[in-house]
Design an enzyme around this catalytic site. Structure first.
Site, PDB file in Angstrom:
ATOM      1  CB  SER A 187      -0.882   0.003   1.251  1.00  0.00           C
ATOM      2  OG  SER A 187      -1.487   1.271   1.464  1.00  0.00           O
ATOM      3  CE1 TYR A 238      -4.676  -1.762   4.872  1.00  0.00           C
ATOM      4  CE2 TYR A 238      -3.429   0.236   4.405  1.00  0.00           C
ATOM      5  CZ  TYR A 238      -4.102  -0.887   3.963  1.00  0.00           C
ATOM      6  OH  TYR A 238      -4.194  -1.137   2.613  1.00  0.00           O
TER       7      TYR A 238
END
Length: 268
Positions: free
Chosen positions: A142, A155
């Site tokens: 990501s 995350y």
């Protein structure tokens, strides 16, 4: 290394029932690639499989947090597909909340999904990938594996770890028939933020509004992002390559991020 040709061979995709995983499955099916689709959501996985009627594929319902189930699924995939030369780990979830609001259990849950699920399926599928004349592993990281924002500690932490795992594994497999890379998407409208979790300490209404506000800032169509990834080639890996996607922003005119993929590609 021989050129990677996915036509007529099998690509294994985790998180294949929704989002980027489903879009990548559709694109590869159109190119004649055989598929092994993994997800924890049986109903959604069956829907994608039905959509791809005519494609040689198998579906496997598995919770990537369960190592025994992951290795059993990998054995089932290998038994059904004699020629496996790509693994794409799209499975992942999200978690909203500050460090004060999140419990250790909540943070461990996300790490188990995003990091250890990626490690487990990679380890389980590696023998089959090694058996191919040429194979490639693509891990989904990501933009938050490159920069970590407030409110997204578990995350970002899990995605930074996926990045480190991918880089270390790439070095371990240098000189073999298996190449490794990671992609770093930003601002893709997959719905991950809306369908993810949030700290139990957060007011649900506030958490929902925060998720909706962040989701509204994502501008990249997942089908477009999937097509960019599929068009990349493992043979490009030694060169620094970039693909641009719009970063989460409240203004459509904001600058796009240039996100490095390195050796992260699937083939064409």
């Amino acid at each position: 290394m021989k050129r990677l040709d996915l036509t007529g061979s099998t690509t294994v995709i985790t998180g294949a029932a929704n989002g980027m995983g489903a879009h990548i499955a559709r694109l590869l099916a159109a190119r004649g690639t055989h598929l092994a689709l993994l997800d924890h959501d049986r109903a959604a996985l069956d829907t994608v499989a039905a959509e791809l009627d005519g494609t040689r594929l198998t579906t496997h319902v598995v919770d990537l947090r369960d190592d025994d189930a992951v290795f059993a699924a990998a054995d089932a995939v290998a038994a059904s597909h004699p020629r496996i030369n790509a693994l794409i780990t799209c499975a992942g979830s999200s978690m909203l909340g500050s460090l004060d609001q999140l419990t250790m259990e909540e943070m461990r849950w996300l790490t188990d999904v995003n990091l250890w699920g990626t490690v487990s399926i990679t380890k389980a599928m590696l023998p089959a990938l090694r058996a191919a004349p040429a194979a490639h592993i693509t891990h989904f990281a990501s933009v938050y594996a490159l920069a970590a924002p407030a409110g997204r500690i578990p995350y970002a932490m899990s995605k930074f770890a996926v990045r480190g795992f991918s880089e270390a594994l790439r070095h371990e497999l240098e000189g073999t028939t298996v190449s490794v890379g990671a992609v770093y998407p930003a601002g893709v409208r997959t719905g991950i933020i809306l369908h993810g979790r949030y700290a139990a300490a957060l007011d649900p209404a506030i958490a929902a509004r925060a998720a909706e506000a962040q989701a509204a800032m994502y501008h990249t169509d997942p089908a477009d992002a999937a097509a960019l990834i599929i068009r990349a080639r493992p043979s490009d890996a030694p060169r620094a390559r970039w693909w641009a996607v719009r970063h989460a922003s409240s203004t459509p005119s904001s600058a796009s991020h240039r996100v490095p993929t390195g050796a992260s590609c699937v083939g064409r």
